[in-house]
Design an enzyme around this catalytic site. Structure first.
Site, short mmCIF file in Angstrom:
data_model
loop_
_atom_site.label_atom_id
_atom_site.label_comp_id
_atom_site.label_asym_id
_atom_site.label_seq_id
_atom_site.Cartn_x
_atom_site.Cartn_y
_atom_site.Cartn_z
N LYS A 53 20.85 -61.25 71.60
CA LYS A 53 21.47 -60.47 70.52
C LYS A 53 22.99 -60.51 70.65
O LYS A 53 23.71 -60.68 69.68
CB LYS A 53 20.94 -59.02 70.54
N GLN A 97 17.20 -50.88 72.92
CA GLN A 97 16.17 -51.87 73.20
C GLN A 97 14.90 -51.19 73.72
O GLN A 97 14.95 -50.34 74.61
CB GLN A 97 16.70 -52.89 74.24
N ASP A 120 17.70 -51.34 63.39
CA ASP A 120 16.31 -51.75 63.63
C ASP A 120 15.40 -51.24 62.50
O ASP A 120 14.27 -51.69 62.37
CB ASP A 120 15.79 -51.11 64.93
#
Ligand code: GUN
Length: 286
Positions: A53, A97, A120
């Protein structure tokens, strides 16, 4: 006739060129798009994802800050960092995460991310907005699948779509995105009685289960578009998807490989959401 194999890396590259231009356009207006990523603990797979990422952000000119917290981090410490990033006007996207170590409650953490920074699209409010088709952020993996479907020139309207897997991150939002495009959508899962009977109806089949090569050629309708979201290891430790690629490619009309199919798109969609978050800021909506 063997299926057309979609090159997720090439498609991703093409989309990232546009994202790079979008990032430059924002910078010229005084907004430096930025993503903050929090990782807790030492999970090697998570570390690899986070590194990818960060590199992807670098590639397109998005500023990224990675916060690596020790396994022993308390809920208060993590929430206090999220709160700090929520309040920081220079941060547009926040990603925690997953999975988090067992002593931390993922639900509580996600619910504390500002909804206009939730790149997200995991916050319940953003999930709900996806349900009603009024959203700013698309969930990354299902959005990547839609990019592939579009790249293949496949129309969803009126098609029989079958999603295998009902996770909150992939299966459920995937079904919604296909429904928004006027597909006739069925979701299958571990309790589905006759899985093969259902999957064989699919003109568009999305496999998101997490079981190596479970979708075999006899489960696929001839000419189907088969999208493989799985990321597993086979009996030899080799990366593979949920679809038995070698055999299914002889039956399908379009298929995605693993690796090199949906995977590269997922991070690209995260970049797209970060740009969107920065644009929301620019427009005064965030
Ligand atoms: N872990 C595995 N996939 C994801 C993802 O898409 N987002 C986050 N935050 N964690 C993940």
């Amino acid at each position: 006739m063997a299926a057309k194999i979609i090159d997720g890396k090439a498609l991703s590259k093409k989309l990232r060129e546009q994202i790079k231009k979008d990032a430059e356009a924002l910078k010229s207006k005084g907004i430096n798009p930025s993503l903050s990523v929090i990782i807790v603990g030492e999970d090697p797979a998570s570390k690899t994802y986070v590194k990818n990422k960060r590199l992807a952000c670098e590639e397109v000119g998005i500023k990224s800050d990675v916060y690596e917290l020790p396994e022993s981090t308390t809920s208060e410490e993590l929430l206090s960092l999220v709160e700090k990033l929520n309040a920081d006007e220079s941060v547009h996207g926040i990603l925690v995460q997953l999975p988090l170590p067992g002593h931390l409650d993922e639900k509580v953490v996600i619910e504390n991310i500002r909804i206009d920074k939730d790149v997200d699209a995991f916050h319940p409010q953003n999930v709900g907005r996806i349900m009603i088709g009024d959203f700013d952020f698309l969930p990354c993996t299902p959005a990547g699948v839609m990019e592939i479907i579009d790249e293949a020139g496949v129309e969803v309207k009126g098609k029989e779509c079958v999603v295998v897997g009902r996770s909150n991150i992939v299966g459920k939002p995937q079904a919604m995105l296909l429904l928004h495009r006027h597909g006739t959508v069925t979701i299958c899962h571990s309790r589905t009685k006759d899985l093969k009977e259902v999957t064989r109806r699919a003109e568009i089949l999305v496999a998101a289960v997490g079981k190596a090569k479970m979708i075999t050629a006899d489960m696929v309708r001839p000419g189907a578009v088969v999208i493989d979201v799985g990321m597993n290891r086979d009996e030899n430790g080799k990366l593979c998807g949920d679809v038995d690629f070698e055999n299914v490619k002889e039956v399908a009309s379009v298929i995605t490989p693993v690796p090199g199919g949906v995977g590269p798109l997922t991070i690209t969609m995260l970049l797209k959401n970060t740009i969107k978050a920065a644009e929301l800021r620019l427009s005064g909506k965030a």
